[in-house]
Scaffold this motif. Structure first.
Motif, PDB file in Angstrom:
ATOM      1  N   ASP A 145       3.970   9.778   4.406  1.00 51.49           N
ATOM      2  CA  ASP A 145       3.177  10.044   5.608  1.00 51.49           C
ATOM      3  C   ASP A 145       3.405   9.013   6.715  1.00 51.49           C
ATOM      4  OD1 ASP A 145       1.928  12.417   4.735  1.00 51.49           O
ATOM      5  OD2 ASP A 145       0.525  11.262   3.512  1.00 51.49           O
ATOM      6  N   LEU A 146       4.492   8.251   6.630  1.00 56.75           N
ATOM      7  CA  LEU A 146       4.812   7.340   7.732  1.00 56.75           C
ATOM      8  C   LEU A 146       4.914   8.132   9.028  1.00 56.75           C
ATOM      9  CD1 LEU A 146       7.459   4.873   6.228  1.00 56.75           C
ATOM     10  CD2 LEU A 146       5.263   4.253   7.246  1.00 56.75           C
TER      11      LEU A 146
ATOM     12  N   TYR B 181      -0.974   2.566   5.796  1.00 60.12           N
ATOM     13  CA  TYR B 181      -0.860   2.287   4.363  1.00 60.12           C
ATOM     14  C   TYR B 181      -1.330   0.868   4.054  1.00 60.12           C
ATOM     15  CZ  TYR B 181       2.060   6.410   3.332  1.00 60.12           C
ATOM     16  OH  TYR B 181       2.532   7.694   3.147  1.00 60.12           O
ATOM     17  N   PHE B 182      -2.236   0.743   3.104  1.00 54.81           N
ATOM     18  CA  PHE B 182      -2.610  -0.550   2.544  1.00 54.81           C
ATOM     19  C   PHE B 182      -2.117  -0.587   1.106  1.00 54.81           C
ATOM     20  CE2 PHE B 182      -5.710   0.161   5.883  1.00 54.81           C
ATOM     21  CZ  PHE B 182      -5.805  -1.077   6.489  1.00 54.81           C
ATOM     22  N   ASP B 183      -1.236  -1.533   0.802  1.00 54.20           N
ATOM     23  CA  ASP B 183      -0.770  -1.752  -0.567  1.00 54.20           C
ATOM     24  C   ASP B 183      -1.531  -2.927  -1.155  1.00 54.20           C
ATOM     25  OD1 ASP B 183       1.448   0.083  -1.246  1.00 54.20           O
ATOM     26  OD2 ASP B 183       2.375  -0.763   0.547  1.00 54.20           O
TER      27      ASP B 183
ATOM     28  N   VAL C  80      -0.068  -4.380   4.705  1.00 52.12           N
ATOM     29  CA  VAL C  80      -0.316  -3.243   5.593  1.00 52.12           C
ATOM     30  C   VAL C  80       1.027  -2.765   6.117  1.00 52.12           C
ATOM     31  CG1 VAL C  80      -1.611  -2.425   7.601  1.00 52.12           C
ATOM     32  CG2 VAL C  80      -2.457  -4.388   6.299  1.00 52.12           C
ATOM     33  N   PHE C  81       1.204  -1.452   6.186  1.00 47.85           N
ATOM     34  CA  PHE C  81       2.502  -0.914   6.591  1.00 47.85           C
ATOM     35  C   PHE C  81       2.267   0.398   7.334  1.00 47.85           C
ATOM     36  CE2 PHE C  81       6.696   1.095   5.244  1.00 47.85           C
ATOM     37  CZ  PHE C  81       7.464   0.314   6.100  1.00 47.85           C
ATOM     38  N   TYR C  82       2.840   0.517   8.531  1.00 41.97           N
ATOM     39  CA  TYR C  82       2.749   1.777   9.262  1.00 41.97           C
ATOM     40  C   TYR C  82       3.844   1.828  10.316  1.00 41.97           C
ATOM     41  CZ  TYR C  82      -0.089  -1.015  12.603  1.00 41.97           C
ATOM     42  OH  TYR C  82      -0.568  -1.976  13.456  1.00 41.97           O
TER      43      TYR C  82
ATOM     44  N   TRP D 187       4.575  -4.398   9.771  1.00 41.35           N
ATOM     45  CA  TRP D 187       4.282  -4.863   8.420  1.00 41.35           C
ATOM     46  C   TRP D 187       3.466  -6.156   8.495  1.00 41.35           C
ATOM     47  CZ3 TRP D 187       6.695  -9.605   7.352  1.00 41.35           C
ATOM     48  CH2 TRP D 187       6.416 -10.137   6.095  1.00 41.35           C
ATOM     49  N   ILE D 188       2.446  -6.269   7.628  1.00 43.79           N
ATOM     50  CA  ILE D 188       1.609  -7.475   7.525  1.00 43.79           C
ATOM     51  C   ILE D 188       1.384  -7.741   6.036  1.00 43.79           C
ATOM     52  CG2 ILE D 188      -0.532  -8.617   8.251  1.00 43.79           C
ATOM     53  CD1 ILE D 188      -0.944  -6.174  10.186  1.00 43.79           C
ATOM     54  N   TRP D 189       1.466  -9.015   5.640  1.00 43.95           N
ATOM     55  CA  TRP D 189       1.215  -9.364   4.239  1.00 43.95           C
ATOM     56  C   TRP D 189       0.311 -10.591   4.191  1.00 43.95           C
ATOM     57  CZ3 TRP D 189       5.376 -11.667   0.419  1.00 43.95           C
ATOM     58  CH2 TRP D 189       4.784 -11.829  -0.836  1.00 43.95           C
TER      59      TRP D 189
END
Length: 417
Positions: A212-213, A218-220, A228-230, A239-241
């Motif tokens: 669904d990109l 998205y939260f992993d 976080v990824f979108y 992207w955030i980590w």
């Protein structure tokens, strides 16, 4: 009698939004910004999510409202999923298909808002130095230095708006003992432009894993950490980590740390142990990731004094987990503008009282909820529940991860209706 005048300190999104709102309210505005020119890129700003009401507010400020849709992507899905660091298998924890945010790249949103302002409102390369009140408190005097020439000038105004961020020097003049609170973790961040690789095997396999990109946030979640990824417009991934660690030592007036090759290499090695290979590949492709130290602040008891008012991160420094920082700034600006329009400059104190009474309770609860959400997703301790573990979490635990649980998530202040 001419238009009332406001000086806005800080030319980031909060300051620019304040300018739009006050112009709509019939005020003359000057924005002081120490950087020498409008940003052309976004070295420390990346992606952000705009809630539905923020979208409406921004569109009301634009002569061509459709441009907001054209420069953002939908985020209709909020998905939290668990990634097993050993097996590299993901499973869905919670999914909301009625999210209705939009994903914006900081620089794109800024350009849109700045470009819609009248020319010559933002004074680039002007460093705010100090302010003082007239003896009868009828006006505020703002002292600023023109960095190009070194000349210091005074600007007389009816109102000073502090949009100078979470490290606000204006706030410090009223609350000298106030300290930001370290969250317990830092965030690696980066944006990857994949426009020249969109048909590559790596991107195709990534899109299979994240089907669904282009419409999903998205939260992993893994043990004691989350990312976080979108997708952003024009074939970019944000992207955030978040990584738990002792508070780093910061130099200068910024919450962004300088990073070196060793730090980046260590981060890549940890990523390989934690995330699925497809996401690790994205992380390694980002050439210049940056590292933010995550702070917030216990809610303030007031956000205006005489003819000085705080908005945005100056009023309520917050962690990023509720996607509130930019949205709160936009709403602050809109509410402030409406209060000033309603009461007029002759009743400025009443206008600021109403602004404070509308925004302070909401922002305070949202800051504390965002703090809680970050601690849950990072597996940190909370007084009323065990630490969250995605491997053993119940469905009730997982429901708490969703963005829609933010206090006042659906509320629109009556003054803006």
């Amino acid at each position: 009698m001419g238009k009332p005048k406001a000086v806005i300190v800080g030319g980031s999104i909060g300051g620019i939004c304040s300018a739009h709102a006050l112009i709509r309210a019939g005020w003359q505005v000057v924005v002081l910004e120490k950087t020498p020119a409008p940003p052309t890129g976004s070295p420390t700003g990346a992606g952000l999510g705009l809630d539905p009401f923020s979208q409406q507010i921004i569109q009301s400020w634009l002569q061509q409202p459709h441009l907001l849709q054209q420069t953002t992507l939908p985020l209709t899905v909020d998905q939290n999923q668990a990634t097993d660091g050993e097996t590299k298998v993901s499973r869905t924890l919670a999914r909301d298909e009625h999210f209705n945010f939009r994903a914006a790249y900081w620089a794109d949103l800024y350009s849109l808002l700045y470009g819609a302002l009248p020319l010559d409102i933002v004074f680039w390369g002007y460093l705010f130095l100090s302010f003082s009140m007239y003896d009868d408190k009828s006006k505020v005097r703002v002292e600023t230095k023109v960095l190009k020439t070194g000349i210091t000038i005074d600007i007389i105004a009816d109102l000073l708006i502090a949009a100078d961020g979470c490290l606000s020097s204006i706030r410090q003049s009223f609350l000298p003992d106030l300290k930001l609170r370290y969250s317990g973790y830092c965030a690696w961040r980066g944006v990857l432009d994949f426009s020249d690789k969109k048909h590559s095997e790596a991107i195709i396999s990534l899109k299979k894993l994240y089907p669904d990109l282009g419409k999903c946030l998205y939260f992993d979640l893994s043990s004691g950490t989350h990312s976080v990824f979108y997708e952003l417009l024009n074939q970019r991934f944000n992207w955030i980590w978040y990584i738990n660690q002792p508070e780093p030592s910061l130099k200068g007036n910024s919450v962004t740390m300088k990073v070196n090759e060793n730090l980046i290499q260590n981060m890549h090695e940890e990523a390989e142990k934690t995330w699925v290979p497809e996401l690790v590949r994205v992380i390694k492709e980002i050439k210049e990731p940056f590292l933010n130290v995550i702070y917030d602040c216990d809610p303030l008891e007031q956000i205006f004094w005489d003819k000085v008012v705080l908005i945005g991160d100056a009023a309520h420094p917050t962690t990023p987990h509720g996607l509130r920082s930019t949205n709160m700034s936009i709403l602050d600006a809109a509410v402030l503008g409406k209060c000033l329009e309603k009461w007029g400059v002759e009743n400025l104190n009443s206008a600021l009282e109403e602004y404070q009474s509308i925004r302070l309770p909401v922002a305070s609860k949202q800051v504390l909820h965002s703090r809680r959400l970050g601690r849950i997703k990072q597996g940190l301790s909370l007084s009323d529940r065990p630490s969250f573990d995605p491997k053993t979490a119940s469905s009730e635990d997982c429901e708490e991860l969703q963005q829609k649980n933010m206090p006042y998530f659906y509320d629109i202040p009556s003054i803006l209706k």
